[in-house]
Design an enzyme around this catalytic site. Structure first.
Site, PDB file in Angstrom:
ATOM      1  N   SER A  98      23.122   8.517  53.149  1.00 22.05           N
ATOM      2  CA  SER A  98      23.349   8.508  51.702  1.00 22.05           C
ATOM      3  C   SER A  98      24.588   7.700  51.339  1.00 22.05           C
ATOM      4  CB  SER A  98      23.500   9.941  51.185  1.00 22.05           C
ATOM      5  OG  SER A  98      24.518  10.614  51.889  1.00 22.05           O
TER       6      SER A  98
ATOM      7  N   ASN B 146      28.050  21.323  52.982  1.00 20.97           N
ATOM      8  CA  ASN B 146      27.287  21.872  51.850  1.00 20.97           C
ATOM      9  C   ASN B 146      28.181  22.229  50.662  1.00 20.97           C
ATOM     10  OD1 ASN B 146      25.214  21.549  53.598  1.00 20.97           O
ATOM     11  ND2 ASN B 146      24.856  23.723  53.985  1.00 20.97           N
TER      12      ASN B 146
ATOM     13  N   THR C 161       9.597   9.890   4.736  1.00 17.61           N
ATOM     14  CA  THR C 161       8.891  10.835   5.604  1.00 17.61           C
ATOM     15  C   THR C 161       7.605  10.103   5.956  1.00 17.61           C
ATOM     16  OG1 THR C 161       7.746  11.902   3.763  1.00 17.61           O
ATOM     17  CG2 THR C 161       9.845  12.879   4.400  1.00 17.61           C
ATOM     18  N   HIS C 162       7.130  10.307   7.167  1.00 12.18           N
ATOM     19  CA  HIS C 162       5.970   9.549   7.681  1.00 12.18           C
ATOM     20  C   HIS C 162       6.210   8.036   7.604  1.00 12.18           C
ATOM     21  CE1 HIS C 162       3.673  13.366   7.069  1.00 12.18           C
ATOM     22  NE2 HIS C 162       4.461  13.435   6.007  1.00 12.18           N
TER      23      HIS C 162
ATOM     24  N   SER D 138      15.245 -16.687  20.141  1.00  7.67           N
ATOM     25  CA  SER D 138      14.044 -16.877  20.932  1.00  7.67           C
ATOM     26  C   SER D 138      14.106 -18.280  21.525  1.00  7.67           C
ATOM     27  CB  SER D 138      12.810 -16.747  20.030  1.00  7.67           C
ATOM     28  OG  SER D 138      11.732 -17.468  20.588  1.00  7.67           O
TER      29      SER D 138
ATOM     30  N   ASN E 103      16.608 -11.597  17.500  1.00  9.77           N
ATOM     31  CA  ASN E 103      16.002 -10.370  18.015  1.00  9.77           C
ATOM     32  C   ASN E 103      17.049  -9.294  18.299  1.00  9.77           C
ATOM     33  OD1 ASN E 103      13.488 -11.654  17.994  1.00  9.77           O
ATOM     34  ND2 ASN E 103      13.849 -12.537  20.029  1.00  9.77           N
TER      35      ASN E 103
ATOM     36  N   GLU F 150      16.815  -2.644  21.362  1.00 10.14           N
ATOM     37  CA  GLU F 150      15.591  -2.414  22.141  1.00 10.14           C
ATOM     38  C   GLU F 150      15.922  -1.880  23.535  1.00 10.14           C
ATOM     39  OE1 GLU F 150      12.544  -5.794  21.262  1.00 10.14           O
ATOM     40  OE2 GLU F 150      14.533  -6.563  20.851  1.00 10.14           O
TER      41      GLU F 150
ATOM     42  N   TYR G 125      20.946  25.542  50.824  1.00  9.74           N
ATOM     43  CA  TYR G 125      20.911  24.078  50.794  1.00  9.74           C
ATOM     44  C   TYR G 125      19.697  23.522  51.538  1.00  9.74           C
ATOM     45  CZ  TYR G 125      22.226  19.211  51.650  1.00  9.74           C
ATOM     46  OH  TYR G 125      22.221  17.837  51.718  1.00  9.74           O
TER      47      TYR G 125
ATOM     48  N   GLN H  75      20.133  15.956  48.501  1.00 10.05           N
ATOM     49  CA  GLN H  75      20.872  14.694  48.586  1.00 10.05           C
ATOM     50  C   GLN H  75      20.352  13.681  47.554  1.00 10.05           C
ATOM     51  OE1 GLN H  75      22.302  13.016  52.399  1.00 10.05           O
ATOM     52  NE2 GLN H  75      20.596  11.591  52.205  1.00 10.05           N
TER      53      GLN H  75
ATOM     54  N   LYS I 286      21.991  12.639  43.568  1.00 10.57           N
ATOM     55  CA  LYS I 286      23.071  11.764  43.100  1.00 10.57           C
ATOM     56  C   LYS I 286      22.600  10.491  42.409  1.00 10.57           C
ATOM     57  CE  LYS I 286      25.441  13.482  46.987  1.00 10.57           C
ATOM     58  NZ  LYS I 286      24.218  14.244  47.094  1.00 10.57           N
TER      59      LYS I 286
END
Ligand code: ARG
Length: 467
Positions: A33, A120, A165-166, A287, A295, A300, A327, A332, A335
């Site tokens: 790890s 541990n 709304t909507h 673009s 853009n 985004e 454990y 592991q 993380k």
């Protein structure tokens, strides 16, 4: 910092006593790890210094050995910080990399550091310390984001925009009020962060492998030295618990969802069709083929980062859900999920704070849009209730007829002649035109938490005092 990936067949230096030969290359690959947990080096060293200091204080190791250990650990800290440390994959993880280097630096005294502890409780400690610091950072970043919204809300307490709304025009609101909705959302995120810090503020070190230890350790001393409120109370739970990481990820997922909704609104608002806001070049791109385009890439990407964070939350919940106490090595895998989500969340909050401060608000466009779509129809209905004494249901019906008439004539409610309105209901007077403007509409909504500029200013004052 080069990774040592050579495949030797010698038995592992740290736990190899029982093993005749070294791990198969694939075993080393799946087991190691260090590639990601080296991020925990500072927490690992801090934890070891506190542990060694406590061991000496309790007479478990000598003061002389403790001094050597502490000195060696500080040397390792500066080696790693300056990029002069060679991490080895054969040594699996950050804990054993540090300990092996300590042995090279100070000799046999290094072997006493791991008395009365296990990897541990060590990894539980390192990771908790890391998550705690990350939560503290997140709290700060959210405070900056809230401050950015408070400034924009103040500036636009009176700017009228359509409320939706909507995603259909509903009633006029103020842009300041809309900004304050995000202050509430990020304010809740920040209080979740504060609660999470309280929850995790217990020190795991001294739980050892799972059962505690026979050495006369002082867990209160290490807890205090490491800035925790108190030690954890159950050694089995301590080494098998990853709630603090899951809580971090849930908070990140909820905050990410908020950030993504904001990102989505910025994407919509910045289209030429809406034209409510404009992002400067600092937060947009062009673009490569269509020269006219601008853009909202940053927004985004904030929206997309939320997907990664959700993935991390689901991954860790799934990793943990079948594990018997205490454990298991599965843990592991906690993380990378947290590190990746933390990086995404940091980027998203900081980018959003930048965009909120950066965007130019087109109040003329917002106001024009606020008045379209018969957005003051409710105001007409409320006027009929208030001034003509109609029950709300009847007023709603009368207003519906007025909207239908305006629609057939292709005009706004305020453009209907009084004679038309009176044909629908005789009690309507020319006073009605006072409530048909968007400004009058928002100014009238003075209920607690409503969109009237006076209310918005009260809420801004509340949040400014709350920081
Ligand atoms: N690298 C391990 C982890 O992150 C450290 C704990 C190892 N403990 C063990 N019993 N093998 O979980």
């Amino acid at each position: 910092m080069a990774d040592d990936t050579t495949d030797t067949k010698s038995s592992n230096q740290m736990w190899g006593g029982r093993f005749a030969s070294g791990p198969d290359a694939i075993m080393e690959e799946i087991n190691a790890s260090i590639g990601f947990d080296k991020k925990l080096f500072a927490q690992d060293i801090r934890g070891s210094i506190a542990h060694a200091t406590m061991l000496a204080h309790q007479g478990i190791i000598s003061a002389e050995d403790k001094d050597k250990i502490v000195h060696g650990l500080n040397t390792i800290l500066s080696e790693i910080e300056s990029g002069n440390f060679e991490f080895s994959r054969q040594l699996e993880d950050i804990h054993m990399n540090v300990e092996a280097r300590l042995a090279t630096l100070i000799g046999p005294a290094a072997g006493r550091l791991h008395t009365a502890r296990s990897r541990n409780d060590q990894v539980a400690l390192d990771f908790r310390l890391w998550v705690k610091e990350e939560l503290q950072k997140t709290e700060q970043m959210l405070t900056h984001l809230i401050a950015a919204f408070l400034d924009r809300a103040e500036e636009h307490a009176e700017s009228v925009m359509p409320g939706f709304t909507h995603l259909q025009t509903a009633q006029p609101v103020t842009f300041g009020h809309h900004c304050m909705a995000y202050v509430e959302m990020f304010g809740r995120d920040r209080s979740r962060v504060r609660h999470a810090i309280e929850h995790l503020d217990e020190s795991p070190i001294g739980a050892a492998a799972l059962a505690g230890t026979g050495y006369p350790i002082d867990r209160h001393m290490t807890a205090k030295a490491l800035g925790f409120r108190e030690p954890t109370r159950n050694s089995i739970d301590t080494v098998s618990d990853r709630d603090f990481a899951i809580e971090f990820l849930s908070i990140a997922a909820i905050a990410g969802m908020h950030l993504s909704r904001l990102a989505e609104e910025i994407v919509i608002w910045s289209t030429p069709q809406f034209g409510f806001v404009r992002l400067s070049d600092a937060f947009s791109t062009g673009s490569s083929i269509m020269p006219q385009k601008k853009n909202p890439d940053a927004a985004e990407l904030v929206r997309a980062k939320t997907g990664r964070i959700n993935g991390s939350l689901v991954a860790l919940l799934t990793i943990m859900k079948g594990l018997p106490l205490a454990y298991s090595k599965d843990m592991q895998e906690d993380k990378e999920q947290v590190f990746d989500a933390a990086e995404s969340l940091e980027l998203a909050i900081v980018a959003m704070t930048g965009m909120v401060r950066d965007m130019t608000v087109n109040t003329a466009r917002m106001k024009a849009a606020a008045g379209s779509g018969y957005s003051t129809a409710t105001d007409l209905a409320d006027w009929l209730v208030r001034e003509a004494g109609l029950p709300f249901r009847d007023a709603h019906h009368v207003t519906g007829r007025a909207v239908a008439l305006a629609e057939s004539k292709g005009c706004d409610l305020a453009e209907l002649p009084l004679s038309d309105l009176q044909a629908i209901h005789p009690d309507i007077t020319d006073k009605v035109y006072d409530v048909l403007t968007v400004e009058a509409s928002v100014a009238s909504r003075k209920s607690f938490g409503g969109t009237a500029p006076s209310e918005v200013r009260k809420q801004i004052a509340f949040w400014r005092a709350r920081n």
